[in-house]
Motif scaffolding. Sequence first.
Motif, PDB file in Angstrom:
ATOM      1  N   THR A 152       0.825  -1.208   0.000  1.00  0.00           N
ATOM      2  CA  THR A 152       0.000   0.000   0.000  1.00  0.00           C
ATOM      3  C   THR A 152       0.857   1.254   0.000  1.00  0.00           C
ATOM      4  OG1 THR A 152      -1.772  -1.140   1.192  1.00  0.00           O
ATOM      5  CG2 THR A 152      -1.776   1.263   1.263  1.00  0.00           C
ATOM      6  N   HIS A 153       1.921   1.237   0.799  1.00  0.00           N
ATOM      7  CA  HIS A 153       2.761   2.433   0.903  1.00  0.00           C
ATOM      8  C   HIS A 153       3.429   2.774  -0.423  1.00  0.00           C
ATOM      9  CE1 HIS A 153       5.431   5.470   2.451  1.00  0.00           C
ATOM     10  NE2 HIS A 153       6.459   4.813   1.975  1.00  0.00           N
ATOM     11  N   ILE A 154       3.992   1.787  -1.110  1.00  0.00           N
ATOM     12  CA  ILE A 154       4.700   2.092  -2.355  1.00  0.00           C
ATOM     13  C   ILE A 154       3.710   2.493  -3.448  1.00  0.00           C
ATOM     14  CG2 ILE A 154       4.736  -0.327  -3.081  1.00  0.00           C
ATOM     15  CD1 ILE A 154       7.393   2.361  -3.829  1.00  0.00           C
ATOM     16  N   LEU A 155       2.539   1.877  -3.502  1.00  0.00           N
ATOM     17  CA  LEU A 155       1.575   2.223  -4.540  1.00  0.00           C
ATOM     18  C   LEU A 155       0.949   3.597  -4.297  1.00  0.00           C
ATOM     19  CD1 LEU A 155      -0.216  -1.183  -5.238  1.00  0.00           C
ATOM     20  CD2 LEU A 155       1.665  -0.103  -6.487  1.00  0.00           C
ATOM     21  N   GLU A 156       0.959   4.055  -3.046  1.00  0.00           N
ATOM     22  CA  GLU A 156       0.454   5.395  -2.752  1.00  0.00           C
ATOM     23  C   GLU A 156       1.571   6.433  -2.785  1.00  0.00           C
ATOM     24  OE1 GLU A 156      -1.471   5.052   1.012  1.00  0.00           O
ATOM     25  OE2 GLU A 156      -3.309   4.188   0.177  1.00  0.00           O
ATOM     26  N   GLY A 157       2.824   5.985  -2.871  1.00  0.00           N
ATOM     27  CA  GLY A 157       3.954   6.906  -2.910  1.00  0.00           C
ATOM     28  C   GLY A 157       4.279   7.300  -4.341  1.00  0.00           C
ATOM     29  N   VAL A 158       3.581   8.296  -4.856  1.00  0.00           N
ATOM     30  CA  VAL A 158       3.722   8.663  -6.262  1.00  0.00           C
ATOM     31  C   VAL A 158       5.139   9.140  -6.575  1.00  0.00           C
ATOM     32  CG1 VAL A 158       2.778  10.097  -8.105  1.00  0.00           C
ATOM     33  CG2 VAL A 158       1.278   9.259  -6.305  1.00  0.00           C
ATOM     34  N   ASP A 159       5.819   9.766  -5.602  1.00  0.00           N
ATOM     35  CA  ASP A 159       7.178  10.225  -5.876  1.00  0.00           C
ATOM     36  C   ASP A 159       8.121   9.055  -6.112  1.00  0.00           C
ATOM     37  OD1 ASP A 159       6.898   9.452  -3.247  1.00  0.00           O
ATOM     38  OD2 ASP A 159       7.906  11.205  -2.392  1.00  0.00           O
ATOM     39  N   HIS A 160       7.983   7.993  -5.313  1.00  0.00           N
ATOM     40  CA  HIS A 160       8.823   6.818  -5.519  1.00  0.00           C
ATOM     41  C   HIS A 160       8.512   6.148  -6.863  1.00  0.00           C
ATOM     42  CE1 HIS A 160      10.287   7.146  -1.442  1.00  0.00           C
ATOM     43  NE2 HIS A 160       9.060   7.104  -0.966  1.00  0.00           N
ATOM     44  N   LEU A 161       7.242   6.067  -7.201  1.00  0.00           N
ATOM     45  CA  LEU A 161       6.858   5.457  -8.479  1.00  0.00           C
ATOM     46  C   LEU A 161       7.350   6.302  -9.653  1.00  0.00           C
ATOM     47  CD1 LEU A 161       3.199   4.230  -7.801  1.00  0.00           C
ATOM     48  CD2 LEU A 161       5.326   2.921  -7.687  1.00  0.00           C
ATOM     49  N   LEU A 162       7.322   7.608  -9.505  1.00  0.00           N
ATOM     50  CA  LEU A 162       7.789   8.472 -10.583  1.00  0.00           C
ATOM     51  C   LEU A 162       9.290   8.302 -10.812  1.00  0.00           C
ATOM     52  CD1 LEU A 162       6.571  10.513 -12.554  1.00  0.00           C
ATOM     53  CD2 LEU A 162       7.248  12.330 -10.979  1.00  0.00           C
ATOM     54  N   PHE A 163      10.037   8.073  -9.726  1.00  0.00           N
ATOM     55  CA  PHE A 163      11.472   7.804  -9.869  1.00  0.00           C
ATOM     56  C   PHE A 163      11.691   6.515 -10.657  1.00  0.00           C
ATOM     57  CE2 PHE A 163      15.415   5.791  -8.590  1.00  0.00           C
ATOM     58  CZ  PHE A 163      16.338   6.828  -8.642  1.00  0.00           C
ATOM     59  N   VAL A 164      10.965   5.463 -10.285  1.00  0.00           N
ATOM     60  CA  VAL A 164      11.099   4.187 -10.988  1.00  0.00           C
ATOM     61  C   VAL A 164      10.687   4.337 -12.448  1.00  0.00           C
ATOM     62  CG1 VAL A 164      10.273   1.800 -11.092  1.00  0.00           C
ATOM     63  CG2 VAL A 164      10.774   2.844  -8.881  1.00  0.00           C
ATOM     64  N   PHE A 165       9.621   5.096 -12.694  1.00  0.00           N
ATOM     65  CA  PHE A 165       9.151   5.316 -14.055  1.00  0.00           C
ATOM     66  C   PHE A 165      10.219   6.025 -14.896  1.00  0.00           C
ATOM     67  CE2 PHE A 165       6.573   8.163 -16.939  1.00  0.00           C
ATOM     68  CZ  PHE A 165       6.245   7.168 -17.849  1.00  0.00           C
ATOM     69  N   ALA A 166      10.840   7.075 -14.316  1.00  0.00           N
ATOM     70  CA  ALA A 166      11.901   7.792 -15.029  1.00  0.00           C
ATOM     71  C   ALA A 166      13.091   6.875 -15.293  1.00  0.00           C
ATOM     72  CB  ALA A 166      12.338   9.018 -14.225  1.00  0.00           C
ATOM     73  N   LEU A 167      13.384   5.992 -14.354  1.00  0.00           N
ATOM     74  CA  LEU A 167      14.484   5.044 -14.546  1.00  0.00           C
ATOM     75  C   LEU A 167      14.179   4.091 -15.694  1.00  0.00           C
ATOM     76  CD1 LEU A 167      17.199   4.534 -13.088  1.00  0.00           C
ATOM     77  CD2 LEU A 167      16.038   2.778 -11.744  1.00  0.00           C
ATOM     78  N   LEU A 168      12.924   3.662 -15.797  1.00  0.00           N
ATOM     79  CA  LEU A 168      12.526   2.777 -16.890  1.00  0.00           C
ATOM     80  C   LEU A 168      12.703   3.462 -18.246  1.00  0.00           C
ATOM     81  CD1 LEU A 168       9.272   1.201 -15.420  1.00  0.00           C
ATOM     82  CD2 LEU A 168      11.399   0.005 -15.884  1.00  0.00           C
TER      83      LEU A 168
END
Length: 332
Positions: A152-168
């Motif tokens: 739940t925490h990672i899926l609600e953490g948009v900043d962390h997901l945006l970092f992973v997305f930029a890395l992809l």
Amino acid sequence: MRTLAALLLLILAALRPVPAAAHALDPGFLELSAMDAAQWRVSWRMPDVNGRPMPIVPVLPDTCQHTPPPAPAFDGRAWVTSYIATCPEGLAGATIGIEGLARTRTDVLVRYELTPGAAQTQRLTASAPSFTVPVDPGHGAVFASYVALGVTHILEGVDHLLFVFALLLLVRQPRRLLWAITAFTLAHSLTLAAATLGLLRLPSAPVEVVVALSIVFLAYELALPPERRDPVSERFPALVSFGFGLIHGLGFAGALREIGLPQSDIPLALLSFNIGVELGQLMFIALVLTIGYMARRMAPVLATHGARLSRLSSYGIGTIAAFWVIERIAAF
């Protein structure tokens, strides 16, 4: 995958609520701290909705008694109140719920103690607004609870997901991308464990600023042609993701400290939360790759505009992250 950058960026932006509605989506928090064998201090935190407390109310076991709680006070983000509840038969085996939660889009984290210092957690949602307190939680319950909290925490953490997305988007070769993601996971696992166990402690405000700055850095690199990018980030993306992963781990640790750890199962709870974070991250990566694959099959012409969409995405990512930097510095 780059051809869907702009579309996926819009999805990520939509995941972050606008300020006017953000509080309505914040989670509630109910804490029952054991004072002795029969008394609990109840701390209740309600999300703000248009300047008023969300109409949800904790429902304690039938055997508990308490005086009417004081009127909630606004702390700048949510409405809080606290009171003392007397439960002669204890909490074990009893039911705790949140009245009105089924009519909302939020969730409530319940942190309770059967005995002083022995904290457990449970997440309640609109589809599951109550739970029965286990008499003996056991290792399985702790594992399942903290894995769910990590996801739940990672899926609600948009900043962390945006970092992973930029890395992809930045790392195109599959093998190098795998190493970069692995390095990021290893790094945030190390600092998450160190900070949660008290071996490393930094103020959360500057940590959140650096998390946003890490996204700005990736967005800047993504906007440049490959030949003009930083040699270290271009040749050793795993090293860069490891460095920023150390900072992101401190961000995860801040959330875990708020949740709390069961004193009798700290290593298991910490491992479970970390597994949940990683599962949530893998779910997000799988979603991005699946959408990218489907788009390439359905609209091959988009591949001819990959470079343009990639640069457009970098501007969008950088704008969102720069806003977070300013917002978090202003909140110091």
